[in-house]
Scaffold this active site. Sequence first.
Site, PDB file in Angstrom:
ATOM      1  N   GLY A 132      42.001  37.861  44.365  1.00 35.11           N
ATOM      2  CA  GLY A 132      40.607  37.455  44.470  1.00 35.11           C
ATOM      3  C   GLY A 132      40.289  36.335  43.491  1.00 35.11           C
ATOM      4  CB  CYS A 133      37.768  33.643  43.576  1.00 36.87           C
ATOM      5  SG  CYS A 133      36.320  34.559  44.119  1.00 36.87           S
TER       6      CYS A 133
END
Length: 323
Positions: A132-133
């Site tokens: 995920g970012c």
Amino acid sequence: MRVRAGIVGGAGYTGGEMLRLLINHPSVDIAFVNSKSNAGNLISDVHTDLFGDTDLRFTGELSSDIDVLFLCVGHGDAKKFLAANPVAEGIKIIDLSQDFRLKAAAGEDWVYGLPEMNRERIKNANYIANPGCFATCIQLGLLPLAAKGLLKGEVHVNATTGSTGAGQSLSATSHFSWRNNNLSIYKAFEHQHLNEIGESLIQMNPDFDGVLNFIPQRGDFPRGILASMYVESDLTAEEAQALYEAYYAAHPFTHVSKKNIDLKQVVNTNKALVHVEKHGNKLFVISIIDNLLKGASGQAVQNMNLIFGLEERQGLALKAAGF
């Protein structure tokens, strides 16, 4: 070598960035870009920034004549897609959703695709769960400490992300009139990326049993993440700087800056920048990435390069828009 790539879910933000990167990648041929809702439409009619770069069209069909499949679909949709469309043996899969990031859901077949932590495993993987970012940005700020077993006690993180982090679907908090000149906190202490961050920190630092206090914020800018974090530490400022520089010396996209850093240094690139300071008994760390590139599509292409033995920076030599 030439790599034939297929993309599923090519109409969203991560799909658009994936297309931008692969269209210009010297070792990749795009075999198909699947989007049921846009089948038959020119890609450049949906991703207008690609007008003049490609005459490809979206298709509702799939092909097994590929080397790698990128899943640029929503959370929960990757598992559904793979259940309904079994992928031929030998095709590598890189999933940008959260469906296979946690060990309980992924099993042994999927490798967590953070090159700064799992580079050698990625090279030999068949299936990659792209991080995920927020998780990427925060982990890059903490991995050097975890690798030396130096994470102790509580970790405090405050991180702000751009509006593209929420995806392309409209919601009350994604409209320009609400987001512009505004700042808000959401999912305090319970963001979904906490689970994957926790698994990574324990993988690197098995004795870590502290709490990760994470306060996410919505920024009024389109792209980028700035994470600031602090932990108690006995390291001096010089020792911390040396530790971080040594850890990232072999990683071409993550750089440790002695000067303070800002988002414009990384937006539109696959770079991550990290800055460390010492304040009393606290080690203060700032990390920054572009959420759509190092936090999503760029990192997926980086993983593809590693899997196929390509130069790691190939197709990712992008310049930040500094002004």
